[in-house]
Scaffold this motif. Structure first.
Motif, PDB file in Angstrom:
ATOM      1  N   VAL A 242       0.862  -1.183   0.000  1.00  0.00           N
ATOM      2  CA  VAL A 242       0.000   0.000   0.000  1.00  0.00           C
ATOM      3  C   VAL A 242       0.900   1.234   0.000  1.00  0.00           C
ATOM      4  O   VAL A 242       1.882   1.297   0.744  1.00  0.00           O
TER       5      VAL A 242
ATOM      6  N   ASN B 222       1.352   5.565   0.185  1.00  0.00           N
ATOM      7  CA  ASN B 222       0.783   6.760   0.790  1.00  0.00           C
ATOM      8  C   ASN B 222       0.115   7.618  -0.281  1.00  0.00           C
ATOM      9  O   ASN B 222       0.537   7.619  -1.440  1.00  0.00           O
TER      10      ASN B 222
ATOM     11  N   ASN C 124      -6.770   9.284   1.237  1.00  0.00           N
ATOM     12  CA  ASN C 124      -7.319   8.257   2.132  1.00  0.00           C
ATOM     13  C   ASN C 124      -6.982   8.608   3.573  1.00  0.00           C
ATOM     14  O   ASN C 124      -5.854   8.984   3.888  1.00  0.00           O
TER      15      ASN C 124
ATOM     16  N   VAL D 288      -7.842   3.437   5.694  1.00  0.00           N
ATOM     17  CA  VAL D 288      -6.777   2.480   5.364  1.00  0.00           C
ATOM     18  C   VAL D 288      -6.782   1.330   6.373  1.00  0.00           C
ATOM     19  O   VAL D 288      -6.769   0.151   5.986  1.00  0.00           O
TER      20      VAL D 288
ATOM     21  N   CYS E 175      -9.779  -0.978   5.872  1.00  0.00           N
ATOM     22  CA  CYS E 175      -9.633  -1.815   4.673  1.00  0.00           C
ATOM     23  C   CYS E 175      -8.676  -2.976   4.926  1.00  0.00           C
ATOM     24  O   CYS E 175      -8.935  -4.104   4.493  1.00  0.00           O
TER      25      CYS E 175
ATOM     26  N   THR F 137      -0.646   1.269   8.773  1.00  0.00           N
ATOM     27  CA  THR F 137      -1.155   2.549   8.286  1.00  0.00           C
ATOM     28  C   THR F 137      -0.180   3.670   8.629  1.00  0.00           C
ATOM     29  O   THR F 137       0.107   4.541   7.791  1.00  0.00           O
TER      30      THR F 137
ATOM     31  N   LEU G 262      -8.196  -4.151  -2.179  1.00  0.00           N
ATOM     32  CA  LEU G 262      -7.726  -2.904  -1.585  1.00  0.00           C
ATOM     33  C   LEU G 262      -7.778  -1.763  -2.592  1.00  0.00           C
ATOM     34  O   LEU G 262      -8.149  -0.633  -2.258  1.00  0.00           O
TER      35      LEU G 262
ATOM     36  N   LEU H 177      -7.647   2.411  -2.026  1.00  0.00           N
ATOM     37  CA  LEU H 177      -6.276   2.583  -1.578  1.00  0.00           C
ATOM     38  C   LEU H 177      -5.343   2.675  -2.785  1.00  0.00           C
ATOM     39  O   LEU H 177      -5.621   2.103  -3.844  1.00  0.00           O
TER      40      LEU H 177
END
Length: 97
Positions: A27, A29, A33, A38, A41, A58, A84, A89
């Protein structure tokens, strides 16, 4: 002058198994979001993800720019990546671990 007969190597039934590679779900940044979204999810889509671990990841996404949230076989990695991503995301492409 006699020549030696050609001897073919004996075939073996031994199979060399190579493990399937693992894939990393990463994931990234972004500016839209929220931390809450985050973390929710991650808990919702990554099996076995705890709330505490989701919040730690996160924070890593926010402060380091990315976090590896799951590593494993390609098929489930593709599923989690897709879920995701559909949840909004920002995802890095899957990469072999």
């Amino acid at each position: 002058m006699a020549t030696a007969p050609t001897v073919a190597p004996k075939p073996t039934n031994q199979v060399t198994r190579k493990p399937y590679p693992n894939y990393k779900v990463i994931v990234l940044n972004d500016d839209f979001n929220t931390f809450q979204h985050v973390a929710e999810c991650l808990v919702k889509y990554i099996p076995g993800m705890t709330s505490d671990r989701a919040w730690a990841l996160t924070n890593q996404v926010h402060f380091e720019g990315q976090a590896i949230v799951w590593v494993g076989p390609q098929e489930p990695a593709e599923l989690y990546h897709q879920q995701l991503s559909r949840a909004g995301l920002t995802m890095a492409p899957l990469e072999a671990a």
